[in-house]
Design a protein around this motif. Structure first.
Motif, PDB file in Angstrom:
ATOM      1  N   LEU A 158      -1.010  -2.091   4.373  1.00 29.46           N
ATOM      2  CA  LEU A 158      -1.974  -2.719   5.274  1.00 29.46           C
ATOM      3  C   LEU A 158      -3.252  -1.897   5.328  1.00 29.46           C
ATOM      4  N   ALA A 159      -4.402  -2.592   5.419  1.00 32.11           N
ATOM      5  CA  ALA A 159      -5.691  -1.897   5.445  1.00 32.11           C
ATOM      6  C   ALA A 159      -6.626  -2.522   6.468  1.00 32.11           C
ATOM      7  N   GLY A 217       2.584   1.607   3.925  1.00 33.39           N
ATOM      8  CA  GLY A 217       1.297   2.265   3.796  1.00 33.39           C
ATOM      9  C   GLY A 217       0.277   1.722   4.776  1.00 33.39           C
ATOM     10  N   PHE A 218      -0.459   2.618   5.438  1.00 30.32           N
ATOM     11  CA  PHE A 218      -1.544   2.243   6.346  1.00 30.32           C
ATOM     12  C   PHE A 218      -2.832   2.899   5.871  1.00 30.32           C
ATOM     13  N   LEU A 219      -3.897   2.118   5.778  1.00 29.21           N
ATOM     14  CA  LEU A 219      -5.228   2.641   5.486  1.00 29.21           C
ATOM     15  C   LEU A 219      -6.188   2.153   6.559  1.00 29.21           C
ATOM     16  N   ASN A 220      -6.815   3.088   7.292  1.00 31.14           N
ATOM     17  CA  ASN A 220      -7.818   2.737   8.293  1.00 31.14           C
ATOM     18  C   ASN A 220      -7.271   1.737   9.313  1.00 31.14           C
ATOM     19  N   CYS A 221      -6.089   2.028   9.836  1.00 28.74           N
ATOM     20  CA  CYS A 221      -5.478   1.169  10.851  1.00 28.74           C
ATOM     21  C   CYS A 221      -5.365   1.948  12.161  1.00 28.74           C
ATOM     22  N   LEU A 274      13.488   3.514   4.961  1.00 28.52           N
ATOM     23  CA  LEU A 274      12.167   3.943   4.515  1.00 28.52           C
ATOM     24  C   LEU A 274      12.250   5.246   3.716  1.00 28.52           C
ATOM     25  N   SER A 275      11.707   5.221   2.484  1.00 26.42           N
ATOM     26  CA  SER A 275      11.726   6.414   1.640  1.00 26.42           C
ATOM     27  C   SER A 275      10.327   6.936   1.335  1.00 26.42           C
ATOM     28  N   GLU A 276       9.285   6.088   1.483  1.00 28.29           N
ATOM     29  CA  GLU A 276       7.917   6.518   1.209  1.00 28.29           C
ATOM     30  C   GLU A 276       6.999   6.024   2.319  1.00 28.29           C
ATOM     31  N   LEU A 277       6.127   6.911   2.793  1.00 25.12           N
ATOM     32  CA  LEU A 277       5.204   6.577   3.879  1.00 25.12           C
ATOM     33  C   LEU A 277       3.838   7.165   3.577  1.00 25.12           C
ATOM     34  N   SER A 278       2.802   6.332   3.697  1.00 29.88           N
ATOM     35  CA  SER A 278       1.426   6.761   3.460  1.00 29.88           C
ATOM     36  C   SER A 278       0.570   6.382   4.666  1.00 29.88           C
ATOM     37  N   ILE A 279      -0.082   7.364   5.268  1.00 32.40           N
ATOM     38  CA  ILE A 279      -0.963   7.134   6.419  1.00 32.40           C
ATOM     39  C   ILE A 279      -2.290   7.805   6.118  1.00 32.40           C
ATOM     40  N   PHE A 280      -3.339   6.983   5.958  1.00 31.80           N
ATOM     41  CA  PHE A 280      -4.647   7.511   5.574  1.00 31.80           C
ATOM     42  C   PHE A 280      -5.720   7.000   6.528  1.00 31.80           C
TER      43      PHE A 280
END
Length: 253
Positions: free
Chosen positions: A73-74, A98-102, A117-123
């Motif tokens: 999600l972005a 994955g979260f981008l700019n949320c 859940l095995s992979e998590l991306s927060i940017f």
């Protein structure tokens, strides 16, 4: 499926994927949800609008989301702070999130409990703190450019398989420094990447202690990225001293 939050496109996609899930066993189902404006162009009003669109889409297709294995999600801003947690409650099969700019209207402690859940991306997301309370299969985490000034920005609970961790931030001169022994306590990371897009080094050099040794005893790879000019690299010595099994050590300015 990769699609934009435009008109009824997401809902039609959601229903189509849901129908496929209902008629046959789907092992992998992935949604990448994009917005018309990118991260640098998106205003607060834009992200509020996109967030409302996504919530409508989500509520219309909860059965579909329950079957997803990957979700990205972005540029979304949610009016209800609890909605971020509701995504995890509904999407029980997720392997990647994955979260981008949320972000949410009010700063929240984003508490994560998820069995798969095995992979998590927060940017570039605005959360007060991210608490990984119980994520037994998490192996890979990217956490970059957090918007909170509370230290540390991450809290690790039960993450026994966490192997790869990348943390990067823009630290200003008045920000508190982070102790890795505190940040990574109770973890067993083997591959650690630290980014420094900042005015100063945000990692606090530490004296050798049992706690620091226990954090780094399985460390094999360390990557220090974008070290600011003018810094004496002797501050990195505590990492070398506390990681007896280190095999690869990289530094870039």
């Amino acid at each position: 499926m990769t699609f934009y939050l435009i008109d009824n496109v997401p809902i039609s996609v959601g229903h189509a994927v849901g129908s496929a899930m209902a008629t046959c066993k789907v092992e992998k189902a992935e949604f990448t949800v994009l917005t018309e404006k990118g991260r640098l162009e998106c205003t607060i009003d834009d992200s509020v609008k996109y967030g409302a669109r996504f919530v409508s889409f989500f509520n219309e297709c909860t059965d579909t989301f329950a079957g997803l294995t990957r979700l990205y999600l972005a540029n979304l801003r949610f009016a209800e702070s609890e909605f971020v947690s509701n995504i995890l409650v509904t999407c029980k099969r997720l392997k990647y999130l994955g979260f981008l700019n949320c972000n949410t209207e009010s700063w929240i402690a984003f508490q994560i409990e998820h069995a798969e859940l095995s992979e998590l991306s927060i940017f570039n997301c605005r959360f007060d703190v991210v608490k990984l309370d119980w994520v037994p299969k998490l192996t890979w985490l990217v956490f970059e450019c957090w918007m909170s000034f509370k230290e540390p920005p991450l809290s690790f609970g039960y993450v026994p398989l966490l192997d790869v961790l990348s943390v990067s931030n823009v630290a200003l001169s008045w920000h508190e420094m982070v102790e890795l022994s505190t940040l990574l306590h109770e973890t067993f990371v083997r591959d650690l990447s630290l980014g420094f897009k900042c005015e100063k080094i945000w990692v606090q050099p530490e004296c050798p202690t049992r706690r620091l040794a226990s954090v780094f005893h399985q460390l094999r790879i360390v990557n220090l990225v974008d070290i600011p000019k003018g810094y004496d690299l002797t501050w990195t010595m505590f990492i070398l001293e506390a990681a007896p099994s280190l095999e690869e050590f990289y530094m870039t300015g």
